[in-house]
Design an enzyme around this catalytic site. Structure first.
Site, PDB file in Angstrom:
ATOM      1  N   GLU A   5       4.653  -2.297  13.226  1.00 64.72           N
ATOM      2  CA  GLU A   5       3.421  -2.415  12.434  1.00 64.72           C
ATOM      3  C   GLU A   5       2.172  -2.564  13.302  1.00 64.72           C
ATOM      4  O   GLU A   5       1.158  -1.908  13.058  1.00 64.72           O
ATOM      5  CB  GLU A   5       3.528  -3.558  11.425  1.00 64.72           C
ATOM      6  CG  GLU A   5       4.593  -3.339  10.339  1.00 64.72           C
ATOM      7  CD  GLU A   5       4.386  -2.075   9.525  1.00 64.72           C
ATOM      8  OE1 GLU A   5       3.306  -1.461   9.611  1.00 64.72           O
ATOM      9  OE2 GLU A   5       5.333  -1.684   8.803  1.00 64.72           O
ATOM     10  N   GLU A  56       1.418   5.714   7.549  1.00 59.97           N
ATOM     11  CA  GLU A  56       2.819   5.927   7.168  1.00 59.97           C
ATOM     12  C   GLU A  56       3.388   7.140   7.893  1.00 59.97           C
ATOM     13  O   GLU A  56       4.541   7.143   8.312  1.00 59.97           O
ATOM     14  CB  GLU A  56       2.970   6.074   5.651  1.00 59.97           C
ATOM     15  CG  GLU A  56       2.367   4.940   4.817  1.00 59.97           C
ATOM     16  CD  GLU A  56       2.803   3.544   5.230  1.00 59.97           C
ATOM     17  OE1 GLU A  56       3.863   3.390   5.849  1.00 59.97           O
ATOM     18  OE2 GLU A  56       2.046   2.584   4.943  1.00 59.97           O
ATOM     19  N   GLY A 116       0.822  -1.209   0.000  1.00 59.52           N
ATOM     20  CA  GLY A 116       0.000   0.000   0.000  1.00 59.52           C
ATOM     21  C   GLY A 116       0.856   1.259   0.000  1.00 59.52           C
ATOM     22  O   GLY A 116       0.643   2.167  -0.799  1.00 59.52           O
TER      23      GLY A 116
HETATM   24  N1  BES Z   1       6.120  -0.770   6.129  1.00 57.31           N
HETATM   25  C1  BES Z   1       4.942  -1.085   5.428  1.00 57.31           C
HETATM   26  C2  BES Z   1       5.116  -1.275   3.967  1.00 57.31           C
HETATM   27  C3  BES Z   1       5.884  -2.497   3.520  1.00 57.31           C
HETATM   28  C4  BES Z   1       5.652  -3.719   4.029  1.00 57.31           C
HETATM   29  C5  BES Z   1       6.809  -2.395   2.537  1.00 57.31           C
HETATM   30  C6  BES Z   1       6.373  -4.815   3.588  1.00 57.31           C
HETATM   31  C7  BES Z   1       7.505  -3.483   2.111  1.00 57.31           C
HETATM   32  C8  BES Z   1       7.299  -4.707   2.623  1.00 57.31           C
HETATM   33  C9  BES Z   1       3.904   0.019   5.593  1.00 57.31           C
HETATM   34  O1  BES Z   1       4.034   0.814   6.708  1.00 57.31           O
HETATM   35  C10 BES Z   1       2.586  -0.669   5.722  1.00 57.31           C
HETATM   36  O2  BES Z   1       2.383  -1.334   6.681  1.00 57.31           O
HETATM   37  N2  BES Z   1       1.710  -0.504   4.744  1.00 57.31           N
HETATM   38  C11 BES Z   1       0.447  -1.164   4.664  1.00 57.31           C
HETATM   39  C12 BES Z   1      -0.696  -0.222   4.820  1.00 57.31           C
HETATM   40  C13 BES Z   1      -1.055   0.067   6.234  1.00 57.31           C
HETATM   41  C14 BES Z   1      -2.171   1.072   6.312  1.00 57.31           C
HETATM   42  C15 BES Z   1      -1.412  -1.159   7.029  1.00 57.31           C
HETATM   43  C16 BES Z   1       0.400  -1.802   3.299  1.00 57.31           C
HETATM   44  O3  BES Z   1       1.249  -1.471   2.470  1.00 57.31           O
HETATM   45  O4  BES Z   1      -0.462  -2.624   3.070  1.00 57.31           O
HETATM   46 ZN    ZN Z   2       3.281   0.019   8.461  1.00 55.41          ZN
END
Ligand code: BES
Ligand code: ZN
Length: 883
Positions: free
Chosen positions: A329, A307, A270
């Site tokens: 997370e 984020e 995302g």
């Molecule tokens: N750090 C993650 C993105 C990520 C995860 C990048 C694994 C690469 C590998 C980011 O903070 C995240 O958790 N994004 C979520 C959305 C969030 C609102 C739960 C996502 O990308 O689904």
């Molecule tokens: Zn995250």
């Protein structure tokens, strides 16, 4: 590949083997000479030993993958070939002094990068994705989160890439020869390599400003492709609201002079919280009323907030190792949930967050990939960005807040942030901050981090009329999960209230005298079985248990239908008011599933229809809540209650209930539909969103009748809707109907929106999610549609992912759905293993189905496993599923 080689490549990493780094990096000086096919990366590291000297030097291991090494110098002198080792995964050598400068030059090919990790191209622009282990695809580096360094980054590129961005503050820029230019960025905050980012491209910049609580002005920038510059208002507003909220709710102020968001079309996830330079899937940035639905708007707000919140919970305080992923997370998901509760409606937000947990995380926790919130081993870390780590992890944080109260929890987070600022820490450190700030012992509570599986509570009750006492007896258990046959009892907060027969709440007083006086209280379970006796209870009450869903558990309690109806009507806890209806509906649907299987005629209880009518006609103030209260439990949630899952029978029974309600209540549904049309121009405030979701819920029920006038209604809304929420709601109904308007509407939608990729995703997804029997054929045809692109994750999720989640069609008894998804997994795995691994998860619960489906699914898993050069991502999930 022989077995030995494969186990080498697919090594399991264990938490118990964690060792602190032998070498630390203080500063990194990066210089990128960008070129689509051959980018040169020069890196200068200042390195020092992390051990007292004397015991001799240990090797310095720098991870690296698919790099061409040109230069390697220690303190200015080329390192002799005999002094270092390079293989597919790493470069290592034993340094000759405890402090030195290392210079490395590598060359990489961004144009060949289809995995979308490391440096790659999206819509012709350069971008990076380094979490979790992507930086090693850029240069040799100790790519682990406990090595924190100060980064300075210089980007040189042709001027056809006018925008050059990296983390931190801009410290220099200028022209170079040959039509090239450069920019230098310095990030003063030490960070692990996974938070590094670089962007270079021809992008429009949307600017705004935020003044922090200490009156520092912050430059806010959103970068998008030029044609999207009019779609950033909502993301920008969401960002400013997030910045303000984090100051108020957690005392967290932003720390750099500028905060940047970049939207890219090709992105595995995302969005990503790179320090000062968040990179987003464009789906979570771009919105205008004609193009985005209400739920898109909410998604944008939630992801922007998430984020942004990572700036503290993730960047300033980061993870020691990837087993600690939930440290950032789980906590950040909890923070974004709280934010959304404050920005929207708390009850409705809670209902939708719990739905994710119960409809999806519970399944994960019951399958072969089940793992604790803090896993103790992994093969491929990308497979552990899961609902368990994220959403159950958020519940674990929420439980601590429930146990400690808002003020105690805030004391804990204040201590956590101040104690660990600039450090890479563990979930134990987080809990210790909570304990120290509140002088409590959370040792038993920490089992939530180490034990997998969803605990189950069995509750019995007894009322003693003579004594006026009411006793609840609660036993807890937790089913075995892979590697964890026996579970210890957990520390579980159970929020409860008691309702009198008239629906009023009773005062709660425990016989132990330990807690009393209020109408809602939190019982703390710690033992396998415990009893709680309430005194001064004048008549047998109806218990309202697990209020606000106070713990991620399943509750077994045999309420009667009358008791459920009382809770539906009167429980002051909004979540439980909704859940009473869900449990009632689930019970009825599951009985009907049995009737379907037994070939009996189906009939729906009149009392249920009456209750539904009352909710429909109640004219609640919160229309979003009302819409949720009218919805039926998800098929995946219902499946969780079945020993052997029968997807066809679940679908049939659930649909029978919905159709019956629609047929019996056609007039009131039509009345609700027309009473909730938008009175004026489109707006996205809570009231308008609620009105639209109620109206579209009514329309969805009506459309099940498949009669001509309802199709007309859908078509009229489809044609006339000025906003995407209404247009899409109508189109989904049409796509699920055999009516002749269906194809015209889909064609018209395509004609209008074919140049907008995010809307094309909706067009693909609607067709792949259709319940119609020819859906698989449609999906196969759409694979060859010019707008489809198997290299783009959003498009894959829209078409192939939606089909894999379309339970009736995916689980078609012929096995054709399984074969199709297996083929796609194999094809996608060759390009993008992360996306393939997400898709293959559709098969993991195969053992829960009937013998015929089991053998069909197993056959496809074995077929995938026999594919040569399968990625470690897919390999891990398939082998663990087949055990
Ligand atoms: N750090 C993650 C993105 C990520 C995860 C990048 C694994 C690469 C590998 C980011 O903070 C995240 O958790 N994004 C979520 C959305 C969030 C609102 C739960 C996502 O990308 O689904
Ligand atoms: Zn995250």
């Amino acid at each position: 590949m022989d077995d030995h080689r494969r186990t080498e490549l697919h090594k399991t990493v264990y938490l118990k083997d964690y060792q602190p780094p032998d070498w630390l990096v203080d500063t990194v000086d990066l210089r990128f000479d960008l070129d689509e096919k051959a980018t040169t990366v020069r890196s200068i590291l200042t390195v020092r030993s992390n051990h007292d000297t004397g015991r001799g030097m240990r090797p310095f291991v720098l991870n690296g993958r698919r790099l061409t090494l040109n230069v390697l110098k220690q303190d200015g002198r080329p390192l002799d070939k005999a002094r270092y080792r390079v293989d597919d995964e790493a470069l290592s050598f034993t340094p000759s002094s405890a402090k030195f400068v290392l210079e490395i030059e590598t060359v990489i090919d961004p144009s060949a990068n289809t995995e979308l990790t490391g440096l790659y191209l999206s819509s012709g622009n350069f971008c990076t994705q380094c979490e979790a282990e992507g930086f090693r695809r850029i240069t040799y580096y100790p790519d682990r989160p406990d090595v924190l360094a100060r980064f300075t980054t210089t980007i040189a590129a042709n001027k056809k890439y006018p925008v050059l961005l990296s983390n931190g503050n801009l410290t220099g820029s200028g022209d170079l020869v040959d039509g090239r230019h450069f920019a230098t960025w310095h990030d003063p905050f030490p960070k692990p390599a996974y938070l590094f980012a670089l962007i270079a491209g021809d992008l429009a910049r949307v600017q705004d400003r935020f003044t922090t609580m200490s009156r520092r002005p912050i430059d806010l920038n959103i970068f998008v492709q030029h044609h999207n510059r009019d779609k950033c208002t909502h993301a920008m507003e969401s960002l400013k609201q997030s910045m303000k909220w984090d100051e108020e709710a957690y005392g967290r102020e932003y720390d750099l002079d500028t905060f940047m968001i970049v939207a890219v079309d090709d992105f595995n996830m995302g969005a990503m919280e790179n320090k000062g330079l968040n990179v987003f899937n464009s789906k979570y940035v771009l919105a205008r009323p004609e193009t985005a639905t209400d739920s898109d708007y909410q998604g944008i707000m939630g992801v922007v907030a998430h984020e942004y919140f990572h700036n503290w919970s993730g960047d300033r305080v980061t993870c020691r190792d990837w087993f600690q992923l939930s440290l950032k997370e789980g906590f950040t998901v909890f923070r974004d949930q709280q934010f959304m509760e404050d920005m929207t409606s708390p009850g409705v937000q809670r209902i939708s967050d719990v739905a994710v947990l119960r409809n999806s995380q519970f399944r994960e926790d019951a399958g072969p990939m089940a793992h604790p919130v803090r896993p103790d081993s992994y093969v491929e870390i990308n497979n552990f960005y899961t609902l368990t780590v994220y959403n159950k992890g958020a519940e674990v944080i929420r439980m601590m807040r429930t146990l400690l109260g808002p003020a105690g929890f805030r004391k804990g987070t204040d201590l956590y942030f101040s104690r660990h600022d600039g450090q890479a820490v563990t979930t134990d450190d987080f809990v210790r901050a909570m304990e120290d700030a509140n002088s409590v012992d959370l040792a038993q509570f920490k089992l939530w981090y180490s034990q997998a599986g969803t605990p189950e509570l069995s509750v019995t009750r007894s009322y003693d009329a003579n004594a006026g006492t009411y006793t609840l007896t609660v036993s807890q258990s937790c089913p075995p999960t892979p590697g964890q046959p026996d579970k210890k009892p957990m520390h579980i907060p159970l929020a409860i209230g008691l309702l009198g027969k008239n629906g009023g709440e009773l005062d709660l007083k425990l016989d132990s005298g330990s807690k009393e006086g209020s109408k809602s209280l939190v019982l703390e379970l710690r033992k396998p079985q415990e009893s709680f006796t309430f005194v001064d209870i004048p008549a047998e009450p109806v218990p309202s248990l697990l209020r606000h869903f106070s713990a991620p558990v399943k509750v077994k309690l045999d309420l009667t239908d009358e008791e459920r109806l009382l809770l539906m009507a009167h429980d002051p806890d909004e979540f439980n008011r909704w859940d009473a209806g869900q449990q009632y509906a689930a019970k009825l649907i599951l009985e009907l599933v049995q009737d379907v299987q037994d070939g009996k005629p189906l009939a729906l209880d009149n009392r249920f229809i009456d209750a539904f009518r009352i909710t429909l006609e109640s004219g609640m103030k919160d229309k979003s809540f009302q819409a949720f209260a009218l919805s039926m439990p998800a098929e995946t949630y219902l499946a969780d209650f079945m020993e052997i899952i029968d997807p066809s029978a679940i679908h049939e029974a659930r649909r029978f209930v919905q159709e019956t309600l629609a047929a019996v209540l056609k007039q009131p549904l039509l009345a609700v539909y027309s009473a909730h049309q938008d009175p004026g121009p489109y707006r996205i405030d809570q009231e308008s969103i609620g009105r639209r979701s109620l109206k579209n819920m009514a329309l969805a029920y009506l459309s099940l009748l498949e009669d001509g006038d309802v199709c007309d209604l859908c078509l009229r809304q489809f044609r006339g809707g000025g906003n995407m929420t209404d247009v899409l709601a109508a189109l989904i109904n049409l796509a699920n109907n055999e009516c002749h308007e269906r194809d015209d509407a889909l064609a018209m939608f395509y004609g209008t929106w074919k140049s907008d990729p995010l809307i094309m995703d909706k067009w693909f997804a609607i067709q792949a999610a259709s319940r119609l029997s020819n859906t698989l054929g449609t999906v196969k045809k759409l694979l060859h549609h010019p707008a489809f692109n198997i290299k783009n994750p959003n498009r894959v999720r829209a078409l192939i992912g939606s089909f894999a989640s379309n339970a009736v069609r995916f689980h078609d008894p012929s096995g054709a759905g399984y074969a199709f998804i297996a083929e796609q997994v194999i094809a996608i795995d060759a390009m993008n293993p992360q996306i393939a691994a997400r898709l293959v998860s559709a098969f993991t619960l195969w053992k829960r189905y009937d013998a015929k489906r089991q053998s069909l699914m197993r056959g496809q898993l074995e077929r995938i496993l026999s594919t040569p050069s399968l990625s470690k991502d897919v390999h891990e999930i398939v082998t663990k599923s087949l055990v």
